[in-house]
Design an enzyme around this catalytic site. Sequence first.
Site, PDB file in Angstrom:
ATOM      1  N   LYS A 212      31.599 -53.187  72.244  1.00 16.60           N
ATOM      2  CA  LYS A 212      32.936 -52.655  72.514  1.00 16.60           C
ATOM      3  C   LYS A 212      32.854 -51.588  73.612  1.00 16.60           C
ATOM      4  O   LYS A 212      33.616 -51.586  74.547  1.00 16.60           O
ATOM      5  CB  LYS A 212      33.512 -52.081  71.223  1.00 16.60           C
ATOM      6  CG  LYS A 212      34.980 -51.835  71.289  1.00 16.60           C
ATOM      7  CD  LYS A 212      35.466 -51.336  69.949  1.00 16.60           C
ATOM      8  CE  LYS A 212      36.588 -50.344  70.166  1.00 16.60           C
ATOM      9  NZ  LYS A 212      36.974 -49.659  68.946  1.00 16.60           N
ATOM     10  N   GLU A 218      20.847 -49.979  72.157  1.00 25.03           N
ATOM     11  CA  GLU A 218      20.106 -51.168  71.736  1.00 25.03           C
ATOM     12  C   GLU A 218      20.592 -52.411  72.476  1.00 25.03           C
ATOM     13  O   GLU A 218      19.807 -53.218  72.984  1.00 25.03           O
ATOM     14  CB  GLU A 218      20.281 -51.404  70.227  1.00 25.03           C
ATOM     15  CG  GLU A 218      19.705 -50.320  69.343  1.00 25.03           C
ATOM     16  CD  GLU A 218      20.705 -49.223  68.990  1.00 25.03           C
ATOM     17  OE1 GLU A 218      21.613 -48.940  69.808  1.00 25.03           O
ATOM     18  OE2 GLU A 218      20.575 -48.646  67.895  1.00 25.03           O
ATOM     19  N   ARG A 273      33.632 -52.460  63.106  1.00 25.93           N
ATOM     20  CA  ARG A 273      33.294 -53.187  61.871  1.00 25.93           C
ATOM     21  C   ARG A 273      34.419 -54.086  61.376  1.00 25.93           C
ATOM     22  O   ARG A 273      34.280 -54.747  60.362  1.00 25.93           O
ATOM     23  CB  ARG A 273      32.830 -52.208  60.799  1.00 25.93           C
ATOM     24  CG  ARG A 273      33.747 -51.040  60.552  1.00 25.93           C
ATOM     25  CD  ARG A 273      33.055 -49.930  59.768  1.00 25.93           C
ATOM     26  NE  ARG A 273      33.897 -48.755  59.613  1.00 25.93           N
ATOM     27  CZ  ARG A 273      33.975 -47.775  60.515  1.00 25.93           C
ATOM     28  NH1 ARG A 273      33.292 -47.847  61.632  1.00 25.93           N
ATOM     29  NH2 ARG A 273      34.752 -46.731  60.301  1.00 25.93           N
ATOM     30  N   GLU A 358      30.120 -47.220  56.429  1.00 24.22           N
ATOM     31  CA  GLU A 358      30.499 -46.549  57.675  1.00 24.22           C
ATOM     32  C   GLU A 358      31.962 -46.107  57.595  1.00 24.22           C
ATOM     33  O   GLU A 358      32.367 -45.132  58.222  1.00 24.22           O
ATOM     34  CB  GLU A 358      30.277 -47.484  58.881  1.00 24.22           C
ATOM     35  CG  GLU A 358      30.228 -46.742  60.207  1.00 24.22           C
ATOM     36  CD  GLU A 358      29.681 -47.579  61.363  1.00 24.22           C
ATOM     37  OE1 GLU A 358      28.457 -47.567  61.606  1.00 24.22           O
ATOM     38  OE2 GLU A 358      30.484 -48.257  62.025  1.00 24.22           O
ATOM     39  N   HIS A 389      15.104 -62.710  40.751  1.00 27.56           N
ATOM     40  CA  HIS A 389      13.647 -62.626  40.677  1.00 27.56           C
ATOM     41  C   HIS A 389      13.118 -61.405  41.417  1.00 27.56           C
ATOM     42  O   HIS A 389      11.919 -61.324  41.703  1.00 27.56           O
ATOM     43  CB  HIS A 389      13.034 -63.916  41.218  1.00 27.56           C
ATOM     44  CG  HIS A 389      13.465 -65.114  40.423  1.00 27.56           C
ATOM     45  ND1 HIS A 389      12.772 -65.557  39.325  1.00 27.56           N
ATOM     46  CD2 HIS A 389      14.566 -65.908  40.532  1.00 27.56           C
ATOM     47  CE1 HIS A 389      13.413 -66.603  38.809  1.00 27.56           C
ATOM     48  NE2 HIS A 389      14.507 -66.826  39.522  1.00 27.56           N
ATOM     49  N   LYS A 517      21.916 -40.404  67.286  1.00 28.12           N
ATOM     50  CA  LYS A 517      21.917 -40.966  68.650  1.00 28.12           C
ATOM     51  C   LYS A 517      21.711 -39.843  69.661  1.00 28.12           C
ATOM     52  O   LYS A 517      20.948 -39.978  70.622  1.00 28.12           O
ATOM     53  CB  LYS A 517      23.288 -41.598  68.963  1.00 28.12           C
ATOM     54  CG  LYS A 517      23.571 -42.924  68.317  1.00 28.12           C
ATOM     55  CD  LYS A 517      24.879 -43.456  68.917  1.00 28.12           C
ATOM     56  CE  LYS A 517      25.533 -44.490  68.045  1.00 28.12           C
ATOM     57  NZ  LYS A 517      26.873 -44.851  68.497  1.00 28.12           N
TER      58      LYS A 517
END
Length: 551
Positions: A212, A218, A273, A358, A389, A517
Amino acid sequence: MLVGLKEMLKKENLNTWDGLQDLIDLATKERETTLKELFHDANRHVDFSIETEELLFDYSKNRLSVQAKSRLLKMANDCGLSEAIELLFNGAPINETEGRAVRHTVLRASASNDPKDAIVHGEVDLQLQAMKLYVDGVLGGSIRGFTGKKIDHVINIGIGGSDLGPHMVTKALAHYRTRLKVDYVSNVDGNAMHFALAELDPETTLFVVVSKTFTTQETMANAKLAKEWIVASLGHDAVQHHFVGVSSDQSAVESFGIQSDRVFQVWNWVGGRFSLWSAVGLSVCLAVGFDNFKSLLRGGEKMDEHFRNEAFEHNVPVMMALLGIWNRNFLNYETHAIIPYTDLLQYFPAYLQQAEMESNGKSVDRQGRKVNLHTSPIVWGSSGTDAQHAYFQLLHQGSTIVPCDFICACRLGNANRSNHEMLLANFLAQPEALMTGKTEKAAYEELLAKGMDEESALKLAPYRTFEGDRPSTSILFKELDPESLGQLIAMYEHKIFVQGYLWGIFSFDQWGVELGKQLAAPIYDEICRKTVSNMHDRSTEQLLQYFLDKG
Ligand code: F6P
């Protein structure tokens, strides 16, 4: 009439609600009542369930009495939840700390009678048309790679909301796959891109760079690696044929080298999100085709209609939210597990971690004060039966109680009927076991019946005892298809909205991700310069020095 935003945001919430203490007292009083006792009411399973056209939402196995439920509903009404829902749908700038409206519902609304929304709807339609044109072009082969070969592999590069939602949907709709293979790279760990590229042919690979802001470290680092990979084998001119960008910053995408007709827009009023319904879902479209993407949107819209119109008692997102508040604030359960009984929803818990934590992992209220009550629980989970499990031991016998959402579908597009029946049996058995448990006496008798001597049975019985009385909610869909998936996602989105509103916090910002950040930037600089400054605490200094010595 729509209540003013300022007035609305200052309204009462759970923290300030005058019925709070009474409800806390009721919870304390009811703590002794077991789930089994609550089921003495023969109609409980019906009264504590909501059936819609596509799903059965059964929350009867929760430690919630009729009285507590009606007080929670009163709280929602007293706090003006209906008006808040209207504010959301009417596009008020409820994301106050970022000065933005929250309009992901418009992305999936097929039409609007509200003339004020006509322009937004027009823009959304245009974007959808552009997505369809592009996706059909790639699928049909009229849009090809630089050397003229058809695209057969897509890598989505994005992180957080620009990865989790589309990635989750792509996996969930694996039965609807087009001829394209779509993978996702999010982590800045170079191994992610290394392995993603290892088997690929640059001539037939397309990168969808989704960000966005188009500044996320990253994503930018991974996009750069991908670009270098394309340039190294096909040259600079190939970039425009092998990259598309999805962002709110068109010029940043163009500066990266992606031409303007390959840029898809995300508006500022779409939160990361909540953005899979926008062009952020481009990789989903490529993976399952535009028509299936449209069905996903239709499912989201159906849930919007349900959320906006159903009375609270019959409203799935509202009841989910109230139940979550009951579990978190009144029964003090700290975590909430999401257990989808299907591999197809494998990434749903991870997607919800961002969506819920968030959004509602906050401690300051809408007036800038510290909240008095807890907000988001810790959301975690993974798919059943694998989860059984791994950590179900703790769910059944651990010293902490974890409310769970069990999610499954009657039809999963699975060719193997008997496996599916086994899966369903487990989906039904686990909540039953969590609720009913097994007494020490029953465990002891069971051991005797198996032929064990009395002394050994007495010794072993405590370990084979299940307290039971552990809460869970079951959500059973008729079928997992694009439309029902859209409903499932929108259902949780609205639950998050309701909880944030009632907790009195702002759900649509995420300032909590900023500090880390901010600190990473100078540290990265020090790593590049191979120096350790005296800006850090001694522990960080030591770790950094260790890396510089050994790395
Ligand atoms: O993690 C913080 C965050 O801002 C998320 O809210 C967002 O989904 C993600 O980073 C990615 O942001 P962008 O789409 O701008 O790259």
